[in-house]
Design a protein around this motif. Structure first.
Motif, PDB file in Angstrom:
ATOM      1  N   UNK A  59       0.827  -1.211   0.000  1.00 16.87           N
ATOM      2  CA  UNK A  59       0.000   0.000   0.000  1.00 16.87           C
ATOM      3  C   UNK A  59       0.858   1.257   0.000  1.00 16.87           C
ATOM      4  N   UNK A  60       0.408   2.270  -0.687  1.00 14.44           N
ATOM      5  CA  UNK A  60       1.073   3.577  -0.694  1.00 14.44           C
ATOM      6  C   UNK A  60       0.688   4.310   0.589  1.00 14.44           C
ATOM      7  N   UNK A  61       1.675   4.904   1.268  1.00 14.16           N
ATOM      8  CA  UNK A  61       1.431   5.595   2.535  1.00 14.16           C
ATOM      9  C   UNK A  61       1.897   7.045   2.430  1.00 14.16           C
ATOM     10  N   UNK A  62       1.342   7.940   3.261  1.00  7.72           N
ATOM     11  CA  UNK A  62       1.691   9.364   3.176  1.00  7.72           C
ATOM     12  C   UNK A  62       3.158   9.637   3.514  1.00  7.72           C
ATOM     13  N   UNK A  63       3.726  10.646   2.893  1.00  6.84           N
ATOM     14  CA  UNK A  63       5.124  10.992   3.118  1.00  6.84           C
ATOM     15  C   UNK A  63       5.388  11.613   4.469  1.00  6.84           C
ATOM     16  N   UNK A  64       4.388  12.241   5.086  1.00  9.06           N
ATOM     17  CA  UNK A  64       4.601  12.945   6.348  1.00  9.06           C
ATOM     18  C   UNK A  64       4.475  12.055   7.582  1.00  9.06           C
ATOM     19  N   UNK A  65       3.956  10.864   7.443  1.00 10.78           N
ATOM     20  CA  UNK A  65       3.794   9.978   8.590  1.00 10.78           C
ATOM     21  C   UNK A  65       5.106   9.332   8.990  1.00 10.78           C
ATOM     22  N   UNK A  66       5.316   9.136  10.295  1.00 14.41           N
ATOM     23  CA  UNK A  66       6.552   8.509  10.768  1.00 14.41           C
ATOM     24  C   UNK A  66       6.434   6.996  10.883  1.00 14.41           C
ATOM     25  N   UNK A  67       5.225   6.455  10.812  1.00 14.44           N
ATOM     26  CA  UNK A  67       5.043   5.017  10.971  1.00 14.44           C
ATOM     27  C   UNK A  67       5.267   4.219   9.697  1.00 14.44           C
ATOM     28  N   UNK A  68       4.990   4.806   8.531  1.00 12.75           N
ATOM     29  CA  UNK A  68       5.166   4.162   7.223  1.00 12.75           C
ATOM     30  C   UNK A  68       4.403   2.849   7.123  1.00 12.75           C
ATOM     31  N   UNK A  69       3.233   2.762   7.755  1.00 14.16           N
ATOM     32  CA  UNK A  69       2.410   1.553   7.679  1.00 14.16           C
ATOM     33  C   UNK A  69       0.984   1.925   7.264  1.00 14.16           C
ATOM     34  N   UNK A  70       0.393   1.036   6.465  1.00 16.46           N
ATOM     35  CA  UNK A  70      -1.015   1.213   6.137  1.00 16.46           C
ATOM     36  C   UNK A  70      -1.859   0.871   7.371  1.00 16.46           C
ATOM     37  N   UNK A  71      -3.136   1.129   7.307  1.00 18.06           N
ATOM     38  CA  UNK A  71      -4.005   0.943   8.471  1.00 18.06           C
ATOM     39  C   UNK A  71      -4.005  -0.509   8.955  1.00 18.06           C
ATOM     40  N   UNK A  72      -4.065  -1.470   8.029  1.00 13.32           N
ATOM     41  CA  UNK A  72      -4.121  -2.874   8.415  1.00 13.32           C
ATOM     42  C   UNK A  72      -2.804  -3.343   9.039  1.00 13.32           C
TER      43      UNK A  72
END
Length: 290
Positions: A59-72
């Protein structure tokens, strides 16, 4: 065809910070080292998966998030997490600690005894001291006791930690705040019986992080972008943050923003810093491979 790397994050060892790559190799980071990499042009940031398994849909994830994980994958990663209170049956002994990040910035936390001070290095704790040691649930009760009785938080935002690192007080003042709290904790009657109290023996990470004489940061990288470049000389490293001396001054890079991207080496014509940066002025944020 240029080689690409995927960063797994920053890890702290007894020898200092190391950037870890997807193939298991590491790049030790020493002060004065040039940190320079580019984000693959046309690339996207993809989910890093959970608990050692790749994301099944990348899954593509947002660039600003620090977790780099999709919701699932984020849900799966926290399914058996001490931090998320979903692993109450962990039989390992735990430490309860007080960590100091700057004036008025003290938090309480817990970490497995077998990890030593690794958790404190990962959080960027400038000074810390152990409070006690015992079973997980007793450590959790002590943590809650400090929050309720002494109003000690269990989280300090990284944005707050970053803006004070260049102007920290001397060692006596750094220790005094947690020493006073440690003494107050010792007078609490509701301390869990199964949690052995620890004497106050402060540990300081100022030299480990390279904070002495650190110039104030002028900005913080807000995200990486396809085709962008990060380049600078390492001044200090604290927690996940690298303080890099660039052409515009010291800029902080949270290495958690690197995960999920395909990165490549920068050529001889280094363009400097070409990723979005939030400016830091008067201690506040203005919106605005190796």
């Amino acid at each position: 065809m240029r080689r690409v790397w995927r960063c797994s994050g920053l890890r702290w060892s007894v020898d200092g910070p190391v950037l870890v790559w997807g193939d298991g190799r590491g790049s030790p980071l020493a002060r004065g080292k040039r940190v320079a990499f580019g984000v693959v042009d046309g690339g996207v940031r993809t989910c890093v998966g959970a608990r050692g398994h790749e994301c099944p849909v990348r899954a593509v994830v947002p660039g600003r998030g620090t977790g780099a994980r999709c919701e699932e994958c984020a849900r799966l990663d926290r399914a058996h997490s001490v931090a998320a209170d979903t692993m109450a049956d962990d039989p390992r002994p735990y430490h309860v600690y007080l960590a100091w990040f700057g004036p008025g910035m003290v938090k309480v936390g817990i970490t497995a005894v077998e990890r030593g001070s690794a958790r404190l290095l990962e959080q960027g704790a400038v000074t810390f001291g152990w409070l006690g040691q015992g079973p997980l649930m007793a450590a959790r009760r002590a943590e809650e006791l400090l929050r309720a009785a002494l109003k000690v938080p269990d989280r300090i935002p990284y944005a707050d930690k970053r803006v004070v690192r260049a102007g920290l007080p001397g060692p006596d003042e750094r220790v005094a705040e947690i020493a006073e709290l440690h003494a107050r904790v010792g007078r609490l009657d509701a301390w869990p019986e199964s949690l052995r109290r620890e004497p106050f023996e402060p540990v300081d990470h100022t030299e480990v992080f390279g904070l002495a004489g650190l110039p104030p940061a002028v900005g913080v990288v807000s995200e990486l972008v396809a085709g962008g470049v990060v380049s600078g000389e390492l001044c200090a490293a604290a927690g996940p943050d690298l303080h890099l001396l660039t052409g515009r001054g010291v800029v902080v890079l949270d290495t958690r923003l690197m995960t999920g991207w395909e990165l490549t080496a920068v050529g001889a014509e280094d363009p400097g810093l070409t990723v979005p940066v939030k400016e830091l002025r008067d201690g506040g944020v203005q919106d605005g491979l190796f």
